[in-house]
Design a protein around this motif. Structure first.
Motif, PDB file in Angstrom:
ATOM      1  N   THR A 627       0.646  -1.008   0.002  1.00  0.00           N
ATOM      2  CA  THR A 627       0.215   0.011  -0.016  1.00  0.00           C
ATOM      3  C   THR A 627       0.801   1.180   0.033  1.00  0.00           C
ATOM      4  O   THR A 627       1.546   1.417   0.939  1.00  0.00           O
ATOM      5  N   LYS A 629       1.437   5.386  -0.388  1.00  0.00           N
ATOM      6  CA  LYS A 629       0.937   6.699   0.199  1.00  0.00           C
ATOM      7  C   LYS A 629       1.650   7.976  -0.350  1.00  0.00           C
ATOM      8  O   LYS A 629       2.844   7.837  -0.221  1.00  0.00           O
ATOM      9  N   TYR A 647      -2.555  10.748  -2.441  1.00  0.00           N
ATOM     10  CA  TYR A 647      -3.140   9.701  -3.055  1.00  0.00           C
ATOM     11  C   TYR A 647      -2.699   8.512  -2.073  1.00  0.00           C
ATOM     12  O   TYR A 647      -1.614   8.238  -1.377  1.00  0.00           O
ATOM     13  N   SER A 649      -3.976   4.592   0.319  1.00  0.00           N
ATOM     14  CA  SER A 649      -4.486   3.351   0.021  1.00  0.00           C
ATOM     15  C   SER A 649      -4.670   2.548   1.091  1.00  0.00           C
ATOM     16  O   SER A 649      -4.125   2.823   2.142  1.00  0.00           O
ATOM     17  N   TYR A 671      -8.809  -3.691  -2.313  1.00  0.00           N
ATOM     18  CA  TYR A 671      -8.227  -2.470  -2.309  1.00  0.00           C
ATOM     19  C   TYR A 671      -9.088  -1.211  -2.453  1.00  0.00           C
ATOM     20  O   TYR A 671     -10.187  -1.285  -3.063  1.00  0.00           O
ATOM     21  N   ILE A 673      -8.752   2.925  -3.136  1.00  0.00           N
ATOM     22  CA  ILE A 673      -7.679   4.124  -3.304  1.00  0.00           C
ATOM     23  C   ILE A 673      -8.299   5.254  -3.198  1.00  0.00           C
ATOM     24  O   ILE A 673      -9.402   5.627  -3.707  1.00  0.00           O
TER      25      ILE A 673
END
Length: 856
Positions: A627, A629, A647, A649, A671, A673
């Motif tokens: 993940t 970021k 951004y 996740s 997931y 996002i």
């Protein structure tokens, strides 16, 4: 001649004897300073200290006009020390000056001076509320401008130090001059954690605004330096509102709709998803999530918005966000607060908050918070009886190493929310359920009894000016003895099947080991705020579950409550199994200052999940997730306006499933996002802070099932909206919070409900609170008022969006009178006696709370 000789010899002998004793006394007096003696007891009057020094060291004190000082109580620490050290202590603590001539000690009043100074970061920002200590004498705290002052200090050399958790302590020597002010300034690294040992000043500007957090990014960043949106609820706000549970406090978060799950979790709906109380001081908090939390030990609540799995993992964060509880910490001043609250539905609540240093140097600090809460339900049956005790200990081993330990022990006897299926009625609104608003179907003994014992340990070590090491260990033990939860169903327009499910005993142990290496350093001219961490969690649970149908009743006849004894007679054998989950993770994050206004955040987490159960089969599986970021921050007006984008996740581990044809489908993690952008504002005078952001969250790889009961992992969901929060102090004494959130959350591809809104997710949510404390010099000095409310839009009870959960508006008010030593408060929640529902469960009507607090 003989007489003269004899006289001469006698004179010589006399001179020799005098010379001998003088020499002896001189030598003896010279050895006095290093002679070690013990003063007992170590706390006593100055007069008694003189007596012991005279007896044990042969000193003779000569003084006059110091009768007041002789009656002063002095603590000698250490109490066993060389004479010179004891005299130095006496001089510092009594304000007297000692001059030695052999065994004679002349005692005089000592001239005094004053000290003032500042504590600022390397960025020239004032550091508020940190402890400044004058060695051997006293300590104080810096004000909001980082300023401190000591008055009437004995003239001579003194040592001044600044204590800062997570940062090396700094010391300065200074010469205090009689009747003069001297200036001593400190500059500390910007990477440190501000001390949280502050006695709150209720009149501070913008007292509801929290502009900095050590936990949201696992680094001590200001709000304007953080690309993520977060909101906080401070202990000050909870006290003003007389919050007796965490749900009341969470209603102050913009966009949050608090509720309690059927199994007992405190949760909120946030950005279209459910978020639970998942973290405590930045590390995993919950065990199995079947117990509630008392607010007595909460300093503030931080709600992170958006998927936050990169730094916290999926056990803490949902796609909507994460909730982190920041607990109260020990501080260096002895203080205590006792409170008692009474209110509607038999509320009786006693709380205590006691803080004390454990030694003279104040390197060992203890704080204990405790609460006893008893309350009945506004419904016909139900109760909430809890006990909590939370001791915390901090020990500063040296200037580099600080150890901290916390314990949370709770016992609760509460009634869980039930469920009521009314599909057969074909209603359009849950307010049409044909039962009285306060009607219950089960007796008061349908309860849940649980005990929790949580322990936390942290070691903070300052490796250098730029680097610090944080090691955390937590062990959460949760034992659910029994939890009776009703699951009733309308089988016709006037008939109900009453059924129950009983959970327990459940035994859950959650162990979390986390280590973080934090740095604040430069590569050339580029500043980096860096963290690398490893995280291991093990959860083991053994559980038993039983369920049964009890009876069928007609709502047209008087409803008799089912008792626990009746239910126990029809319960079948409990089904039991155990499971173990291991999570291994490592993460890295770096906030890079490309310039003093432009910052870039780069983060990544790798997570390995392993699950084993006693049943085996598809319940045993393992998965690996990554993940990232990313964040971008630009400040067009430095330290006042910040433009940001992120951004982020998150993920959910998915178990394999068995298909109708006998095959097994191995699933990958689901997931979520998020893309987000917005602006944060914090005015230079700190009177106004605001955040506005727009976000888009896409969930992919969700599991769905077709009409033939085959499972596919191609489901999709989209949540989008915007948040607004505003915290202000427009005039002295007036503080306000305003929040608004808009959200749309739809299934794009699913087994059912495509294009429909997610259940129990209101589009529009608003909150506000105004608090005013009358200022000194007015007729109503020490008197204060508060008023606020919440609006929650309608939402849907089912995936087809045919049944509405109605909108509602709640209004609340408080009034209080506060002095330094005591406080009296009155609160009225749900002033308009509004009826409203969480899912199908009625929520509390008008409630009055009366509270009195005493401070020592």
């Amino acid at each position: 001649m003989n007489l003269k000789i004899s006289s001469a010899l006698l004179s010589c002998l006399t001179i020799s004897i005098i010379t001998f004793f003088t020499t002896f006394n001189t030598v003896r007096a010279q050895t006095h300073p290093e002679t070690v003696i013990s003063i007992s007891p170590k706390t006593l009057k100055l007069r008694d200290v003189f007596d012991q020094l005279s007896e044990k060291a042969g000193l003779n004190f000569i003084y006059s006009n110091i009768d007041k000082e002789l009656e002063k109580t002095i603590t000698i620490n250490p109490s066993s020390a060389p004479v010179k050290d004891i005299l130095e202590q006496l001089s510092l603590k009594s304000g007297l000056k000692f001059s030695a001539s052999g065994d004679d000690i002349a005692v005089k009043h000592q001239a005094k001076g004053n000290i003032r100074g500042t504590v600022k970061t390397t960025d020239k920002e004032p550091v508020a509320f940190v402890t400044v200590r004058l060695k051997g004498l006293k300590s104080t705290e810096t004000n909001e401008d980082g300023e401190f002052e000591f008055k009437n200090i004995p003239a001579g050399e003194v040592t001044i130090s600044v204590s800062h958790i997570g940062r090396s302590a700094q010391s300065r020597k200074a010469i205090v001059k009689a009747d003069e002010y001297i200036s001593v300034d400190f500059m500390v690294s910007s990477s440190a954690t501000d001390l949280q040992e502050v006695a709150v000043n209720g009149n501070r500007a913008n007292k509801f605004a929290e502009k900095k957090s050590d936990y949201v990014a696992k680094l001590p960043l200001k709000n304007l330096e953080n690309a993520q949106v977060y909101n906080t609820v401070s202990n000050r706000l909870m006290k003003e509102q007389l919050s007796v549970n965490v749900l009341q406090a969470l209603s102050n978060i913009p966009g949050a709709v608090p509720s309690t799950s059927a199994r007992g979790e405190t949760q909120i709906t946030l950005r279209g998803f459910i978020a639970v109380l998942g973290a405590r001081n930045g590390i995993q908090y919950v065990a199995a999530g079947r117990t509630s939390v008392d607010p007595i030990n909460i300093e503030r609540i931080e709600v992170l918005k958006g998927p936050s799995a990169t730094l916290f993992g999926n056990a803490v964060s949902s796609y909507g966000g994460a909730i982190n509880l920041v607990t109260k910490k020990p501080f260096e001043t002895a203080a205590a607060e006792l409170s008692y609250s009474v209110g509607s539905w038999g509320l009786s609540r006693i709380t205590a908050d006691v803080n004390t240093p454990l030694n003279e140097d104040k390197t060992a600090l203890l704080r204990v918070n405790a609460a006893i809460n008893k309350q009945e339900s506004f419904l016909e049956t139900g109760h909430n009886n809890t006990f909590a005790i939370d001791p915390s200990l901090t020990y500063r081993v040296n200037d580099r190493l600080t150890l901290a330990m916390d314990i949370e022990a709770t016992r609760e006897d509460v009634t869980r929310p039930g469920s009521l299926n009314f599909d057969v009625l074909k209603l359009k609104n849950v307010n049409q359920i044909p039962l009285d608003y306060k009607q219950t179907l089960f007796a008061d003994d349908f309860n849940a009894i649980a005990n929790t014992f949580r322990t936390y340990f942290e070691a903070r070590y300052q490796l250098s000016k730029e680097w610090a090491s944080y090691t955390n260990l937590s062990v959460n033990n949760e034992r659910l003895e029994k939890s009776y939860q009703n699951e009733s169903v309308f089988i016709s327009a006037d008939s109900i099947k009453r059924a129950i499910r009983v959970f327990g005993p459940f035994n859950t142990t959650n162990t979390n080991i986390q280590h973080n290496l934090k740095g604040d350093f430069k590569i050339g001219s580029i500043r980096n705020r860096f963290i690398w961490g490893v995280d291991y969690t093990r959860e083991i649970q053994s559980r038993y579950t039983a369920r049964a149908t009890i009876d069928y009743i007609s709502i047209k006849e008087p409803i008799l409550h089912v008792t626990r004894a009746q239910a126990d007679k029809v319960l079948g054998l409990a089904y039991g199994y155990t499971y173990q989950v291991n999570r291994y993770a490592t993460y890295v994050s770096d906030l890079v200052n490309l310039t003093d206004r432009l910052m870039v955040l780069l983060s990544l987490r790798a997570d390995r999940y392993q699950r084993k159960t006693s049943d085996g089969g598809t319940e045993n599986y393992s998965q690996t997730s990554f993940t990232p970021k990313l964040g971008l921050i630009y400040q067009p007006v430095k330290d006042q306006v910040s433009l940001f984008a992120n951004y982020m996740s998150g993920f959910t581990n998915m178990a394999p499933v068995s298909q109708p044809d006998g095959t097994t489908l191995a699933l990958k993690p689901e997931y979520g996002i998020q893309w987000e952008s917005g602006v944060k504002i914090n005015t230079k005078d700190n009177k106004y802070t605001a955040t506005l952001s727009y976000y888009n969250i896409n969930v992919r790889d969700a599991v769905r099932m077709d009409a033939s009961q085959y499972t596919f992992q191609d489901g999709k969901q989209k949540s989008k909206g915007f948040d607004l929060s505003f915290v202000a102090n427009p005039i002295p004494g007036l503080n306000m919070i305003v929040g608004y959130a808009f959200n749309e959350n739809h299934y794009i591809q699913s087994a059912s409900g495509i294009g429909k809104e997610v259940i129990a997710n209101p589009k529009n949510v608003a909150n506000f609170w105004l608090g005013y404390k009358f200022q000194p010099g007015t007729a109503l000095t020490n008197f204060g008022l508060g008023f606020g409310g919440n609006y929650v839009d309608k939402s849907f009870h089912n995936t087809d969006n045919t049944v509405i959960i109605p909108s509602y508006t709640l209004l609340n008010a408080t009034a209080f009178y506060e002095q330094q030593k005591w406080r009296f408060g009155l609160a009225c929640n749900n002033l308009a006696n509004q009826k409203y529902w969480s899912y199908e469960n009625p929520q509390p009507l008008r409630q009055l709370i009366l509270s009195t607090s005493f401070r020592f």
